[in-house]
Design a protein around this motif. Structure first.
Motif, PDB file in Angstrom:
ATOM      1  N   ILE A 104       0.834  -1.205   0.000  1.00 38.15           N
ATOM      2  CA  ILE A 104       0.000   0.000   0.000  1.00 38.15           C
ATOM      3  C   ILE A 104       0.868   1.255   0.000  1.00 38.15           C
ATOM      4  CG2 ILE A 104      -1.590   1.376   1.413  1.00 38.15           C
ATOM      5  CD1 ILE A 104      -2.893  -1.287   2.273  1.00 38.15           C
ATOM      6  N   ILE A 105       1.892   1.263   0.827  1.00 41.32           N
ATOM      7  CA  ILE A 105       2.771   2.429   0.903  1.00 41.32           C
ATOM      8  C   ILE A 105       3.551   2.610  -0.404  1.00 41.32           C
ATOM      9  CG2 ILE A 105       4.751   3.446   2.111  1.00 41.32           C
ATOM     10  CD1 ILE A 105       3.760   2.027   4.637  1.00 41.32           C
ATOM     11  N   ILE A 106       3.985   1.495  -0.995  1.00 42.07           N
ATOM     12  CA  ILE A 106       4.755   1.578  -2.243  1.00 42.07           C
ATOM     13  C   ILE A 106       3.904   2.143  -3.376  1.00 42.07           C
ATOM     14  CG2 ILE A 106       5.904   0.213  -4.042  1.00 42.07           C
ATOM     15  CD1 ILE A 106       6.879  -1.643  -1.776  1.00 42.07           C
ATOM     16  N   VAL A 107       2.658   1.654  -3.534  1.00 46.67           N
ATOM     17  CA  VAL A 107       1.826   2.167  -4.625  1.00 46.67           C
ATOM     18  C   VAL A 107       1.429   3.618  -4.384  1.00 46.67           C
ATOM     19  CG1 VAL A 107       0.943  -0.109  -5.254  1.00 46.67           C
ATOM     20  CG2 VAL A 107      -0.368   1.303  -3.670  1.00 46.67           C
ATOM     21  N   ALA A 108       1.279   4.010  -3.133  1.00 48.32           N
ATOM     22  CA  ALA A 108       0.941   5.405  -2.841  1.00 48.32           C
ATOM     23  C   ALA A 108       2.078   6.332  -3.239  1.00 48.32           C
ATOM     24  CB  ALA A 108       0.625   5.575  -1.359  1.00 48.32           C
ATOM     25  N   ALA A 109       3.313   5.883  -3.017  1.00 46.50           N
ATOM     26  CA  ALA A 109       4.469   6.725  -3.331  1.00 46.50           C
ATOM     27  C   ALA A 109       4.777   6.741  -4.819  1.00 46.50           C
ATOM     28  CB  ALA A 109       5.688   6.246  -2.551  1.00 46.50           C
TER      29      ALA A 109
END
Length: 454
Positions: free
Chosen positions: A289-294
């Motif tokens: 989730i954090i990777i796709v948000a960034a």
């Protein structure tokens, strides 16, 4: 049909792959604690990137190559990983009829959920009206910046899209990076390998070893995820920054709330129905989730999503088909984006929309949302194609949201990710190919309920 290629029981095959599937760079908890966790490292990189992009925009923009390099590293592995996962899963199945049944169920599920997303976004934007009162004259907008998207949109059609699933050559499916083309040849190869029976065993063993090697490479690449997140978010904030946020802040807020509401209501309901805790599922996927948000790209986590869902108890054949197919047919966040932004542009330019206009918009989006999969900036291309097809909302008006597209993408990629993870669990359970014990150990069950075979 029994195939000698099948390697052991379903449980044995699952445990074999779960054991080797996630060589994640999380460090040694005893030595590094939270600092060694991938989600924390990526979050730290993201926050540093936001700060740099805000305080020194020019330097932030210059960090773009770090994000691009990470995305390219992941993309180069997507084709091989889809191929070995699908081939290994299908070749190990005992009943080839189940492949077609699983594909049909997946496509029906995808169509229902994406239609719900389109309607949900349409209702929400009509209730909120974020574009009302902007009074934008489309003739005053600079349409030069969107010409490349409009040109690409003209090249998209359903027939061209269907024909494009068939690669020019076997190798071109990998070199051109088309997910559906790789999925297509992988399904054919997997069925053929299963039909070979005993003769296919040597190739099956090679595929199995290659699978472990490719996932090991992904583990190495993920060490660079914090740097990739830093570069991608620094560029986004530095390039589009606070000016875009302030001028179109209401649309951004509304869209993020719609994404959260759709996740809680629709995904929450589906998760409850099939006995999965949505909250725990999101916790299980916190790194992704954090990777796709960034990075504003769900492709950056496709290989790890395959790993995670296999490790969560979903059989490899289901994971190998549903996730790659979902990346083209189950883009729920993209559907929310399309209806929200299209109606917002109509409101901002004072373009009247009747109920028939909006129903036509839904109908066109049901086709065009599938027709630009794999195209760079797919959501933007689909939006341009849709406005051009319906001929009601001025195509030039999409220049209004060009500056905040990447910001909006942070919301839609999150929904796309959760939607495909949940779809994998639903189809696996529907097909009786979900290990309930492993699911409970990795994600946790909200309640016990089984989907019956149809």
């Amino acid at each position: 049909m029994q195939t000698p290629v099948s390697a052991g029981s379903r449980e044995e095959r699952h445990m074999t792959h779960a054991d080797v599937s996630i060589p994640a760079p999380k460090g040694a908890p005893g030595r590094f604690g939270i600092l060694g966790q991938l989600w924390f490292q990526v979050l730290a990189g993201t926050l540093i990137g936001i700060a740099l992009g805000h305080l020194a925009p020019e330097i932030g923009v210059a960090m773009k190559p770090f994000g691009d390099a990470f995305i390219k590293l992941i993309k180069m592995m997507i084709g091989p990983i889809i191929f070995v996962t699908v081939v290994h899963g299908i070749a190990g199945m005992n009943d080839m009829k189940s492949v077609g049944r699983m594909a049909l169920k997946s496509l029906i599920y995808f169509e229902i959920i994406t239609t719900l997303a389109l309607v949900f976004g349409l209702v929400a934007v009509n209730l909120w009206k974020p574009g009302a009162g902007m009074n934008i004259d489309p003739s005053t907008l600079n349409a030069d910046a969107i010409q490349s998207y409009v040109a690409t949109a003209h090249d998209q059609s359903m027939m061209a899209y269907i024909l494009n699933i068939i690669p020019t050559t076997f190798v071109s499916a990998f070199t051109e990076g088309h997910v559906l083309q790789v999925l297509f040849i992988a399904v054919l190869f997997g069925i053929a390998l299963a039909a070979l029976g005993e003769k296919g065993k040597p190739v099956y063993s090679v595929i199995e070893s290659a699978s472990q090697g490719f996932f090991r490479i992904i583990g190495y690449i993920m060490y660079f995820a914090p740097l990739g997140a830093f570069g991608a978010i620094a560029f986004t904030v530095g390039q589009f920054g606070t000016a875009s946020l302030l001028s179109l802040g209401e649309l951004i807020i509304q869209f993020f709330i719609v994404c959260a509401a759709f996740t809680a209501i629709v995904f929450g309901g589906i998760a409850w129905w099939c006995g999965v805790s949505l909250w725990r599922l999101m916790g299980y996927l916190k790194d992704e989730i954090i990777i796709v948000a960034a990075t504003t790209s769900t492709e950056t986590v496709l290989p790890r999503l395959v790993q995670k869902m296999r490790a969560a108890g979903c059989e490899e054949s289901v994971v190998g088909f549903v996730i790659p197919a979902g990346y083209s047919f189950n883009l729920d966040g993209t559907c929310l984006y399309l209806t929200t932004v299209a109606v917002f542009l109509a409101q901002a330019t004072n373009t009247p929309l009747t109920i028939w206009h909006e129903l036509t918009l839904i109908g066109v989006l049901l086709l065009t949302s599938k027709g630009a999969a794999g195209v760079a900036g797919a959501a933007f291309v689909v939006l341009a194609a849709t406005l051009n097809t319906t001929g009601v909302i001025p195509v030039a008006s999409i220049a209004l949201i060009l500056g905040i597209h990447r910001i909006l993408a942070e919301g839609l990629t999150f929904v796309n990710l959760i939607g495909n993870a949940l779809a994998t669990i639903v189809i696996a359970k529907w097909e009786g190919k979900l290990d309930e014990r492993v699911l409970a150990e990795t994600i946790g069950n909200a309640r016990t309920r089984r989907l019956h075979h149809v």
